[in-house]
Design a protein around this motif. Structure first.
Motif, PDB file in Angstrom:
ATOM      1  N   ASP A 165      -6.964   6.285   4.696  1.00  0.00           N
ATOM      2  CA  ASP A 165      -7.327   5.570   5.921  1.00  0.00           C
ATOM      3  C   ASP A 165      -7.996   6.522   6.915  1.00  0.00           C
ATOM      4  O   ASP A 165      -8.988   6.164   7.571  1.00  0.00           O
ATOM      5  CB  ASP A 165      -6.078   4.945   6.536  1.00  0.00           C
ATOM      6  CG  ASP A 165      -6.406   3.979   7.671  1.00  0.00           C
ATOM      7  OD1 ASP A 165      -7.295   3.133   7.492  1.00  0.00           O
ATOM      8  OD2 ASP A 165      -5.781   4.090   8.748  1.00  0.00           O
ATOM      9  N   ARG A 198     -12.200  -0.275   2.639  1.00  0.00           N
ATOM     10  CA  ARG A 198     -11.288  -0.877   3.617  1.00  0.00           C
ATOM     11  C   ARG A 198     -10.567  -2.079   3.013  1.00  0.00           C
ATOM     12  O   ARG A 198      -9.352  -2.252   3.186  1.00  0.00           O
ATOM     13  CB  ARG A 198     -12.082  -1.307   4.861  1.00  0.00           C
ATOM     14  CG  ARG A 198     -11.296  -2.127   5.866  1.00  0.00           C
ATOM     15  CD  ARG A 198     -10.071  -1.406   6.374  1.00  0.00           C
ATOM     16  NE  ARG A 198     -10.435  -0.183   7.070  1.00  0.00           N
ATOM     17  CZ  ARG A 198      -9.575   0.799   7.340  1.00  0.00           C
ATOM     18  NH1 ARG A 198      -8.304   0.700   6.928  1.00  0.00           N
ATOM     19  NH2 ARG A 198      -9.979   1.878   7.986  1.00  0.00           N
ATOM     20  N   ASP A 202      -6.541  -2.506   2.481  1.00  0.00           N
ATOM     21  CA  ASP A 202      -5.780  -3.654   2.989  1.00  0.00           C
ATOM     22  C   ASP A 202      -4.972  -4.296   1.860  1.00  0.00           C
ATOM     23  O   ASP A 202      -3.807  -4.675   2.052  1.00  0.00           O
ATOM     24  CB  ASP A 202      -6.732  -4.685   3.598  1.00  0.00           C
ATOM     25  CG  ASP A 202      -7.352  -4.206   4.904  1.00  0.00           C
ATOM     26  OD1 ASP A 202      -6.834  -3.227   5.477  1.00  0.00           O
ATOM     27  OD2 ASP A 202      -8.356  -4.812   5.335  1.00  0.00           O
TER      28      ASP A 202
END
Length: 483
Positions: A165, A198, A202
């Motif tokens: 991240d 991303r 998630d």
């Protein structure tokens, strides 16, 4: 009477020929042929089966490699030795199978027997690879079942998620910088990488949360999360690698342009000063003029894009290298051995840089979209990797003859990798984008597209096609049945 025997023999020959023709005709109009009581598939069926087998085995090898990496990080190399040996054997068989498939595609064999033999070997190699992974699947489950393995693995995955991240922000900034400095084609291989990374992060966060829920199948959720984290890492690293490739190519482009300009001047001098009778001994004037004109056009186009400050250094370097190498081969007859060797080393360095870039980009694309990428793209990628490895081996060869093989191998790997990526992108377009939800992309559909989840919804596991869809072994499922 003298004519009787020849007529009998002629009649026999005609009868045999007619029988052979009718037999072959019958075989070509039916799907199978009796062969010891076992139906024999037609070549077209073998062709289709070999393509399907390559896709299934390639997916199994990729998934097994991912899971083994996480297992080694937790349990160590010694504990994972059996799985590592099985994976190495499967990878070798798959590489051989892909190479055979590429030979079938390249040769376009009209000899049905030869084509059948090669396709059957492709299937046999895939079956051997699958069996090796299937046999080692219980060992992979044993690693998952070690005391404390699941909580430790979830903790490791959460830490990796945090690291990725943080790195994703840097990758996003690097992509912005690439787009500001270079042409859009320079950013194209990684244009959507941060966005895709991303989405996978998630998905991984969601699956890790499920793994910690009471009564959850922790191993099942964890494996899905690990697959997503592996792909997120690939996508982040792809942006970093692309930025370095562009910077290196931009740094080497001025020197390549200067060398190409010198070769262009030398060729023009040869054309102006050598008589046709002398030139024809090693190259026709038309051929030399054609190579000269091609390099001149490439140089003009690249110079214009560089001056406009919107160029793609990797593509520009590839084009200059290819055109200059073709002209340089023609000029070798009028140069000394030392200069020829120096130029060959320079071209090889540029070709390897381009090939590594193309193979890397295609590899990441296929890996992160493998749920829909078909056999042709995978076959070309595998052959590109094989040729690149041979080129790098040839660089260190003891004999000049073997070193000279490196340049065409590197150029071949480059072309095959770019073809593989184009075919893979076509497969993804034909499949269509994953459906969206009200709040963003459908993460489950995206995971299926990436091969993280199988079409049935379960995560892919270590093992061949027969075992990679199994659920985690546990109190409710001691055998780890295939879902």
């Amino acid at each position: 009477m003298d004519l009787v025997l020849p007529l009998v023999l002629l009649a026999a020959v005609v009868a045999v020929a007619a029988y052979t023709y009718l037999t072959r005709r019958r075989r070509t109009t039916t799907r199978t042929t009796p062969h010891g009581g076992v139906p024999v598939p037609e070549v077209a069926e073998l062709d289709a089966r070999s393509r399907d087998a390559l896709v299934a085995t390639d997916d199994a090898v990729r998934t097994s490699r991912e899971e083994l990496g996480f297992a080694v990080a937790l349990a160590g190399h010694t504990a994972a030795r059996r799985c590592a040996e099985a994976l190495a054997h499967a990878e070798a068989e798959l590489t051989a199978a892909f190479h055979l498939r590429q030979e079938v595609d390249d040769a376009r064999l009209e000899d049905e027997v030869a084509r059948r033999t090669m396709l059957e070997e492709v299937l046999a190699r895939c079956a051997e690879a699958d069996a090796a992974l299937d046999d080692a699947a219980p060992d992979a489950d044993a690693l998952r079942g070690l005391p404390g393995a699941a909580p430790e693995a979830v903790g490791a995955a959460r830490r990796l998620h945090g690291e990725l991240d943080a790195r994703l922000g840097t990758a996003e900034a690097a992509l912005v910088a690439i787009r500001r400095r270079y042409a859009e084609s320079a950013a194209a291989p990684v244009a959507t990488a941060p966005e895709q990374a991303r989405a996978r992060l998630d998905f991984a966060a969601d699956r890790l949360a499920r793994a910690l829920a009471p009564g959850a199948d922790a191993v099942r959720e964890l494996r899905a999360a690990e697959g997503a984290l592996d792909q997120a890492a690939r996508l982040v690293e792809a942006v970093d690698r692309r930025a370095m490739e562009l910077a290196e190519s931009a740094g080497r482009l001025p020197g390549a342009l200067a060398e190409a300009e010198a070769d262009l001047a030398a060729a023009q001098k040869v054309l102006a000063g050598v008589a046709e009778t002398e030139l024809v001994e090693w190259m026709s004037r038309a051929d030399l003029r054609g190579r000269t004109a091609r390099l001149e056009a490439v140089l003009g186009d690249v110079r214009q894009s560089v001056e406009a400050d919107r160029h793609d250094p990797v593509d520009a370097l590839r084009r200059v290298c290819e055109a200059d190498a073709a002209l340089d081969a023609a000029l070798a007859e009028v140069r000394g051995p030392g200069e020829v060797a120096r130029r060959a080393r320079a071209f090889l360095g540029l070709a390897l840089l381009s090939a590594r870039s193309a193979v890397g980009a295609a590899g990441e694309y296929v890996a992160t979209h493998r749920g829909v990428v078909r056999s042709p793209a995978r076959t070309r990628l595998a052959e590109a990797r094989r040729q690149l490895a041979e080129a790098e081996t040839a660089v260190g060869a003891e004999t000049l003859e073997h070193r000279e093989d490196a340049l065409p191998l590197a150029q071949g790997a480059d072309g095959l990798a770019r073809s593989a990526q184009a075919l893979a992108e076509q497969d993804v377009r034909l499949h269509g984008p994953p459906p969206a939800t009200a709040t963003g992309p459908d993460l489950t559909a995206l995971a299926v597209l990436g091969g993280i989840l199988l079409p049935g919804g379960g995560p892919a596991r270590f093992g061949g096609p027969a075992t990679r869809g199994r659920t985690a072994a546990g109190p409710g499922n001691p055998s780890g049945e295939v879902s």
